[in-house]
Design a protein around this motif. Structure first.
Motif, PDB file in Angstrom:
ATOM      1  N   THR A 268       0.834  -1.210   0.000  1.00 33.71           N
ATOM      2  CA  THR A 268       0.000   0.000   0.000  1.00 33.71           C
ATOM      3  C   THR A 268       0.864   1.254   0.000  1.00 33.71           C
ATOM      4  O   THR A 268       0.658   2.181  -0.803  1.00 33.71           O
ATOM      5  CB  THR A 268      -0.916   0.013   1.248  1.00 33.71           C
ATOM      6  N   ALA A 269       1.850   1.296   0.888  1.00 33.06           N
ATOM      7  CA  ALA A 269       2.681   2.499   1.023  1.00 33.06           C
ATOM      8  C   ALA A 269       3.479   2.771  -0.253  1.00 33.06           C
ATOM      9  O   ALA A 269       3.570   3.921  -0.710  1.00 33.06           O
ATOM     10  CB  ALA A 269       3.615   2.345   2.222  1.00 33.06           C
ATOM     11  N   TYR A 270       4.044   1.716  -0.836  1.00 36.29           N
ATOM     12  CA  TYR A 270       4.779   1.905  -2.094  1.00 36.29           C
ATOM     13  C   TYR A 270       3.815   2.316  -3.208  1.00 36.29           C
ATOM     14  O   TYR A 270       4.102   3.197  -4.011  1.00 36.29           O
ATOM     15  CB  TYR A 270       5.502   0.611  -2.495  1.00 36.29           C
ATOM     16  N   GLY A 271       2.664   1.664  -3.242  1.00 40.75           N
ATOM     17  CA  GLY A 271       1.692   1.929  -4.309  1.00 40.75           C
ATOM     18  C   GLY A 271       1.166   3.354  -4.266  1.00 40.75           C
ATOM     19  O   GLY A 271       0.992   3.991  -5.306  1.00 40.75           O
ATOM     20  N   GLU A 272       0.921   3.901  -3.089  1.00 37.75           N
ATOM     21  CA  GLU A 272       0.372   5.265  -2.980  1.00 37.75           C
ATOM     22  C   GLU A 272       1.474   6.319  -2.983  1.00 37.75           C
ATOM     23  O   GLU A 272       1.181   7.515  -2.992  1.00 37.75           O
ATOM     24  CB  GLU A 272      -0.477   5.393  -1.710  1.00 37.75           C
ATOM     25  N   GLY A 273       2.737   5.873  -2.934  1.00 33.80           N
ATOM     26  CA  GLY A 273       3.854   6.820  -3.004  1.00 33.80           C
ATOM     27  C   GLY A 273       4.233   7.443  -1.681  1.00 33.80           C
ATOM     28  O   GLY A 273       5.054   8.363  -1.628  1.00 33.80           O
ATOM     29  N   SER A 274       3.678   6.927  -0.581  1.00 32.37           N
ATOM     30  CA  SER A 274       3.970   7.545   0.716  1.00 32.37           C
ATOM     31  C   SER A 274       5.254   7.014   1.348  1.00 32.37           C
ATOM     32  O   SER A 274       5.720   7.534   2.364  1.00 32.37           O
ATOM     33  CB  SER A 274       2.801   7.316   1.681  1.00 32.37           C
ATOM     34  N   PHE A 275       5.821   6.002   0.732  1.00 34.95           N
ATOM     35  CA  PHE A 275       7.014   5.343   1.273  1.00 34.95           C
ATOM     36  C   PHE A 275       7.933   5.056   0.096  1.00 34.95           C
ATOM     37  O   PHE A 275       7.457   4.687  -0.985  1.00 34.95           O
ATOM     38  CB  PHE A 275       6.569   4.036   1.941  1.00 34.95           C
ATOM     39  N   GLN A 276       9.221   5.275   0.292  1.00 38.16           N
ATOM     40  CA  GLN A 276      10.170   5.083  -0.811  1.00 38.16           C
ATOM     41  C   GLN A 276      11.370   4.285  -0.322  1.00 38.16           C
ATOM     42  O   GLN A 276      11.796   4.437   0.821  1.00 38.16           O
ATOM     43  CB  GLN A 276      10.632   6.453  -1.332  1.00 38.16           C
ATOM     44  N   TYR A 277      11.880   3.473  -1.211  1.00 41.12           N
ATOM     45  CA  TYR A 277      13.043   2.643  -0.885  1.00 41.12           C
ATOM     46  C   TYR A 277      14.239   3.272  -1.589  1.00 41.12           C
ATOM     47  O   TYR A 277      14.332   3.262  -2.806  1.00 41.12           O
ATOM     48  CB  TYR A 277      12.787   1.225  -1.387  1.00 41.12           C
ATOM     49  N   LEU A 278      15.133   3.845  -0.799  1.00 39.65           N
ATOM     50  CA  LEU A 278      16.223   4.654  -1.363  1.00 39.65           C
ATOM     51  C   LEU A 278      17.584   4.058  -1.101  1.00 39.65           C
ATOM     52  O   LEU A 278      17.828   3.458  -0.046  1.00 39.65           O
ATOM     53  CB  LEU A 278      16.253   6.041  -0.701  1.00 39.65           C
ATOM     54  N   LEU A 279      18.476   4.273  -2.058  1.00 35.50           N
ATOM     55  CA  LEU A 279      19.896   4.050  -1.835  1.00 35.50           C
ATOM     56  C   LEU A 279      20.581   5.405  -1.947  1.00 35.50           C
ATOM     57  O   LEU A 279      20.353   6.140  -2.910  1.00 35.50           O
ATOM     58  CB  LEU A 279      20.468   3.082  -2.871  1.00 35.50           C
ATOM     59  N   ILE A 280      21.366   5.726  -0.947  1.00 32.71           N
ATOM     60  CA  ILE A 280      22.121   6.990  -0.949  1.00 32.71           C
ATOM     61  C   ILE A 280      23.595   6.659  -0.759  1.00 32.71           C
ATOM     62  O   ILE A 280      23.949   5.957   0.199  1.00 32.71           O
ATOM     63  CB  ILE A 280      21.675   7.919   0.201  1.00 32.71           C
ATOM     64  N   ALA A 281      24.422   7.117  -1.684  1.00 33.35           N
ATOM     65  CA  ALA A 281      25.877   6.996  -1.501  1.00 33.35           C
ATOM     66  C   ALA A 281      26.407   8.410  -1.298  1.00 33.35           C
ATOM     67  O   ALA A 281      26.054   9.324  -2.056  1.00 33.35           O
ATOM     68  CB  ALA A 281      26.514   6.354  -2.718  1.00 33.35           C
ATOM     69  N   ALA A 282      27.218   8.586  -0.278  1.00 31.04           N
ATOM     70  CA  ALA A 282      27.724   9.921   0.048  1.00 31.04           C
ATOM     71  C   ALA A 282      29.212   9.839   0.380  1.00 31.04           C
ATOM     72  O   ALA A 282      29.685   8.823   0.902  1.00 31.04           O
ATOM     73  CB  ALA A 282      26.955  10.505   1.235  1.00 31.04           C
ATOM     74  N   ASP A 283      29.913  10.913   0.092  1.00 27.77           N
ATOM     75  CA  ASP A 283      31.347  10.966   0.416  1.00 27.77           C
ATOM     76  C   ASP A 283      31.599  11.941   1.552  1.00 27.77           C
ATOM     77  O   ASP A 283      30.937  12.984   1.651  1.00 27.77           O
ATOM     78  CB  ASP A 283      32.153  11.437  -0.810  1.00 27.77           C
ATOM     79  N   ARG A 284      32.561  11.598   2.364  1.00 28.88           N
ATOM     80  CA  ARG A 284      32.989  12.504   3.443  1.00 28.88           C
ATOM     81  C   ARG A 284      33.794  13.637   2.798  1.00 28.88           C
ATOM     82  O   ARG A 284      34.799  13.375   2.121  1.00 28.88           O
ATOM     83  CB  ARG A 284      33.863  11.725   4.421  1.00 28.88           C
ATOM     84  N   VAL A 285      33.295  14.848   2.954  1.00 34.60           N
ATOM     85  CA  VAL A 285      33.982  15.996   2.316  1.00 34.60           C
ATOM     86  C   VAL A 285      34.451  16.975   3.392  1.00 34.60           C
ATOM     87  O   VAL A 285      34.041  16.886   4.550  1.00 34.60           O
ATOM     88  CB  VAL A 285      33.051  16.722   1.323  1.00 34.60           C
TER      89      VAL A 285
END
Ligand code: GPP
Ligand code: MG
Length: 285
Positions: A268-285
């Motif tokens: 339900t949450a994915y279908g209605e767009g209220s929940f997202q499965y994210l991958l974030i890659a970040a560098d220490r700057v």
């Protein structure tokens, strides 16, 4: 280095029936083919499309085939995370923050042949995964510690890369990213895979609240990730919305013998767009 045990100070989810089920099944089905990945224990979700033939065929093997397919998708998810760790050499050192029963840590060691530390506030998980390391013959290279990821006690700049595989919903993000920024040298990489609330839609949905209650966690809004990363000097280099690739896993899991009742909330949450499965890659700057 001498690593003292720390007192548990994070709220952790209740011990999960599914984890026990996996353990029992893997222990008692030693003849079952586990696929090319070996005996890995994951506490995260899967990624990619499933083979629909697992739903057909002989009923007596259907459950096992579905479970093996779910496990394959969970391993694919961990591989996608490792793909973003950048150039890791055997001399490097990696940290799995919230290491569960070690699945992602062992895959990282297999891929990069480097030292991997995992931290968990579950002493049961730490003991379990250290036993796994012994059985897998990598105890000197893959080590699990009973430590709080908000305050690991490891030295500054100790790690080439740090990751969290679906563990950030249990902790305060600014405190977590401050600790990661301390642990990473300049140019070090942080990779996060997480479910987050889509605050572009406004208020938290009932389905996301249900996920919070089920896991005894606090799913963070999407924008909180980027605010907290920036505040700690962690600059995103890649952000991938994995939501579409996460859905098939839940569709299969909803038809599986290991469904836990939370599958409908995710769909339900994915279908209605209220929940997202994210991958974030970040560098220490
Ligand atoms: C595994 O759940 C995932 C988590 C514990 C992290 C929570 C993640 C969110 C995005 C809310 P599971 O239902 O597969 O149970 P188990 O840990 O037993 O595999
Ligand atoms: Mg699971």
């Amino acid at each position: 280095m001498d690593i003292p045990r720390q007192e548990q100070s994070l709220p952790v989810g209740r011990h999960r029936d599914l984890a026990a089920w996996w353990h029992a099944r893997r222990a008692s089905h030693t003849g079952v083919a586990l696929g090319e990945v070996g005996d890995l224990y994951h506490h995260h979700y899967g990624l990619g499309t499933y083979d629909p033939s697992v739903l057909d065929g002989p009923p007596e093997t259907r459950d096992d085939r579905i479970v093996d397919e779910l496990h394959r998708l969970e391993t694919a998810q961990a591989m996608a995370l490792l793909d973003r760790l950048g150039d890791v050499t055997p001399e490097d050192r990696l940290l799995d923050a919230g290491s569960g029963r070690g699945g992602t840590s062992f895959l990282a060691h297999e891929r990069f042949a480097c030292r991997v530390d995992g931290v968990s506030v579950s002493d049961h998980q730490v003991d379990f995964s250290n036993n796994q390391a012994r059985e897998r013959g990598c105890r000197g290279k893959v080590c699990f510690h009973y430590r709080n990821m908000l305050d690991t006690g490891f030295p500054d700049g100790f790690y080439r890369a740090v990751w969290t595989n679906e563990t950030t919903m249990y902790v305060d993000l600014p405190a977590l990213f401050r600790e990661f920024a301390r642990l990473l040298p300049l140019g070090g990489r942080y990779v996060c895979v997480t479910g987050c609330a889509n605050d572009a839609l406004g208020r938290r949905s009932a389905a996301v609240s249900r996920i919070d209650r089920h896991y005894i966690c606090g799913v963070h809004p999407r924008s909180d990730y980027f605010q907290a990363l920036a505040a700690s000097g962690l600059a995103p280099i890649e952000v991938v919305d994995l939501t579409d690739r996460a859905v098939p896993y839940w569709e299969l899991r909803a038809q599986s013998p290991v469904r836990t009742g939370i599958e409908e909330a995710f769909l339900t949450a994915y279908g209605e767009g209220s929940f997202q499965y994210l991958l974030i890659a970040a560098d220490r700057v």
